[in-house]
Design a protein around this motif. Structure first.
Motif, short mmCIF file in Angstrom:
data_model
loop_
_atom_site.label_atom_id
_atom_site.label_comp_id
_atom_site.label_asym_id
_atom_site.label_seq_id
_atom_site.Cartn_x
_atom_site.Cartn_y
_atom_site.Cartn_z
N PHE A 109 35.81 53.90 41.98
CA PHE A 109 36.96 54.37 42.68
C PHE A 109 37.83 52.95 42.61
O PHE A 109 39.10 53.16 42.73
CB PHE A 109 36.72 54.74 44.06
CG PHE A 109 35.77 56.03 44.06
CD1 PHE A 109 36.29 57.12 43.29
CD2 PHE A 109 34.67 56.10 44.84
CE1 PHE A 109 35.43 58.33 43.43
CE2 PHE A 109 33.80 57.34 44.95
CZ PHE A 109 34.29 58.28 44.15
N LEU A 110 37.50 51.77 42.81
CA LEU A 110 38.18 50.80 43.27
C LEU A 110 38.77 50.17 41.95
O LEU A 110 39.63 49.32 42.23
CB LEU A 110 37.64 49.77 44.41
CG LEU A 110 37.36 50.38 45.65
CD1 LEU A 110 36.59 49.44 46.35
CD2 LEU A 110 38.43 50.76 46.26
N GLY A 111 38.19 50.31 40.91
CA GLY A 111 38.37 49.68 39.70
C GLY A 111 39.89 49.34 39.42
O GLY A 111 40.02 48.20 39.19
N PRO A 112 40.87 50.36 39.20
CA PRO A 112 42.20 50.09 38.79
C PRO A 112 42.76 49.03 39.91
O PRO A 112 43.37 48.14 39.39
CB PRO A 112 42.74 51.53 38.96
CG PRO A 112 41.70 52.49 38.74
CD PRO A 112 40.40 51.56 39.51
N HIS A 113 42.55 49.09 41.23
CA HIS A 113 42.98 48.22 42.13
C HIS A 113 42.36 46.56 42.14
O HIS A 113 43.13 45.69 42.15
CB HIS A 113 42.87 48.79 43.60
CG HIS A 113 43.17 50.07 43.62
ND1 HIS A 113 44.73 50.54 43.73
CD2 HIS A 113 42.71 51.29 43.69
CE1 HIS A 113 44.75 51.69 44.13
NE2 HIS A 113 43.49 52.36 44.17
N LEU A 114 41.09 46.77 41.79
CA LEU A 114 40.75 45.32 41.67
C LEU A 114 41.26 44.74 40.32
O LEU A 114 41.30 43.51 40.21
CB LEU A 114 38.95 45.38 41.56
CG LEU A 114 38.37 45.95 43.07
CD1 LEU A 114 37.00 46.17 42.74
CD2 LEU A 114 38.58 45.04 43.86
N ARG A 115 41.18 45.46 39.26
CA ARG A 115 41.59 45.02 37.90
C ARG A 115 43.23 44.17 38.12
O ARG A 115 43.32 43.44 37.36
CB ARG A 115 41.67 46.02 36.93
CG ARG A 115 41.94 45.33 35.43
CD ARG A 115 41.78 46.42 34.33
NE ARG A 115 42.41 47.63 34.50
CZ ARG A 115 42.14 48.85 34.59
NH1 ARG A 115 41.01 49.15 34.61
NH2 ARG A 115 42.91 49.89 34.54
N LYS A 116 44.03 45.08 38.87
CA LYS A 116 45.37 44.49 38.88
C LYS A 116 45.34 43.36 39.77
O LYS A 116 46.22 42.48 39.78
CB LYS A 116 46.23 45.73 39.83
CG LYS A 116 46.40 46.91 39.04
CD LYS A 116 47.39 47.91 40.17
CE LYS A 116 47.54 49.31 38.90
NZ LYS A 116 48.23 50.38 40.03
N SER A 117 44.45 43.31 40.77
CA SER A 117 44.36 42.02 41.60
C SER A 117 43.78 40.85 40.92
O SER A 117 44.22 39.71 40.91
CB SER A 117 43.46 42.20 42.72
OG SER A 117 43.95 43.30 43.79
N ALA A 118 43.03 41.13 39.97
CA ALA A 118 42.20 40.00 39.19
C ALA A 118 43.10 39.65 37.89
O ALA A 118 43.02 38.45 37.38
CB ALA A 118 40.85 40.49 38.56
N GLY A 119 44.03 40.42 37.42
CA GLY A 119 44.77 40.29 36.47
C GLY A 119 44.04 40.60 35.19
O GLY A 119 42.97 41.07 35.09
N PRO A 120 44.67 40.71 33.87
CA PRO A 120 44.08 41.12 32.36
C PRO A 120 42.87 40.36 32.19
O PRO A 120 43.03 39.11 32.22
CB PRO A 120 45.36 41.36 31.59
CG PRO A 120 46.14 40.11 32.12
CD PRO A 120 45.90 40.27 33.88
N ALA A 121 42.01 41.02 31.83
CA ALA A 121 40.85 40.07 31.29
C ALA A 121 40.40 40.72 29.83
O ALA A 121 40.55 42.12 29.56
CB ALA A 121 39.62 40.39 32.02
N HIS A 122 40.18 40.02 28.70
CA HIS A 122 40.00 40.62 27.40
C HIS A 122 38.53 40.44 26.71
O HIS A 122 38.25 40.85 25.73
CB HIS A 122 41.30 40.07 26.42
CG HIS A 122 42.55 40.72 26.97
ND1 HIS A 122 42.86 41.67 27.01
CD2 HIS A 122 43.29 39.74 27.48
CE1 HIS A 122 44.33 41.68 27.37
NE2 HIS A 122 44.59 40.71 27.77
N GLY A 123 37.84 39.54 27.40
CA GLY A 123 36.59 39.32 26.86
C GLY A 123 35.45 39.44 27.81
O GLY A 123 35.87 39.84 29.04
N ILE A 124 34.35 38.78 27.66
CA ILE A 124 33.24 38.74 28.54
C ILE A 124 33.02 37.28 29.22
O ILE A 124 32.90 36.37 28.40
CB ILE A 124 31.88 39.05 27.72
CG1 ILE A 124 32.08 40.56 27.43
CG2 ILE A 124 30.76 39.03 29.02
CD1 ILE A 124 32.15 41.42 28.38
N GLY A 125 33.59 37.19 30.39
CA GLY A 125 33.15 35.77 31.24
C GLY A 125 31.84 35.87 31.68
O GLY A 125 31.01 36.55 31.65
#
Length: 252
Positions: free
Chosen positions: A118-134
């Motif tokens: 449910f929260l994924g889109p909001h958390l992703r906006k807060s964290a900024g874009p990620a393109h790999g596996i950290g």
């Protein structure tokens, strides 16, 4: 035991349903595992049979998700290496450890993943874009794969929640990546289980054939359904499964 032709036909239909729900929502075992129990397989045999049979879900989903998988293979190689290792460890845990701890913990994992979805889109906006596996997401993916190799019910929900949070892309593309990543974990677990002698192979074949068909259709549905309603439906289904498993784990 010997399954009748109607029982095998029932498993084929259940496989279609498992393939659909697995490729769309990561809930294949919600359909397939109870179906195996319903035709009379013991729980451990049903779990092992289910893991092997659902390789068909990965094959069908990969075939149906080619547009969404385009451009993702380089990072998926890394993710699949991580999940394959986790799947192998999960399979070993199933064969050599008592299930009590996982029975208690799993409902909370699934509920947490559903909320995270449910929260994924909001958390992703807060964290900024990620393109790999950290490192953090790699550890999380490894943990999801351990669970996937061990039992797998809603492992796709866990993985979809993770990828929806850490990767800046559409739900359809994250869902396609989820199918491949969980498929890698499932493949290694299935190879381990295939040599235990505990799988019931007629049921594997019937369920697998159905799951190929269902999972091939599933991505086209994800492609056409708006992301937000689909995310809500998957999250609610995950919470429902978490509640059911919690009741089974804690009911006296």
């Amino acid at each position: 035991m010997t399954l009748t032709l109607p029982a095998l036909a029932f498993l084929f239909v259940a496989g279609v349903g498992a393939g659909l729900t697995g490729s769309i929502a990561g809930l294949a075992s919600l359909v397939s595992y109870p179906a195996l129990l319903a035709v009379g397989l013991p729980p451990l045999t049903a779990n092992i049979t289910n893991t092997i049979a659902l390789l068909g879900t990965t094959a069908g989903a990969a075939a149906g998700s080619r547009p969404e998988l385009d451009g993702q293979w380089s990072r998926l190689k890394v993710l699949c290496a991580i999940t394959a290792a986790g799947g192998a460890l999960g399979a070993a845990l199933l064969l050599y450890t008592p299930p009590g701890v996982f029975t208690i913990v799993v409902p909370f994992l699934i509920a947490g993943a559903s909320i995270l979805l449910f929260l994924g889109p909001h958390l992703r906006k807060s964290a900024g874009p990620a393109h790999g596996i950290g490192p953090a997401s790699g550890v999380a993916a490894f943990g999801v794969a351990i669970y996937g190799g061990y039992f797998g019910a809603a492992a796709g929900v866990l993985m979809l929640a993770l990828l929806s949070t850490v990767w800046a892309q559409s739900l359809a593309r994250s869902n396609a990546a989820k199918n491949i990543a969980t498929g890698a974990a499932n493949f290694i677990a299935a190879v381990v289980f295939a040599f235990t002698g505990k799988a019931y192979w007629p049921a594997v074949v019937a369920l697998c054939l159905g799951s190929v068909l269902g999972s091939w259709i599933g991505p086209s549905i994800v492609r056409r359904v708006p992301a937000t309603p689909l995310r809500i439906v998957i999250g609610l289904a995950g919470l429902g499964l978490a509640g059911t498993l919690a009741y089974q784990a804690f009911a006296v």
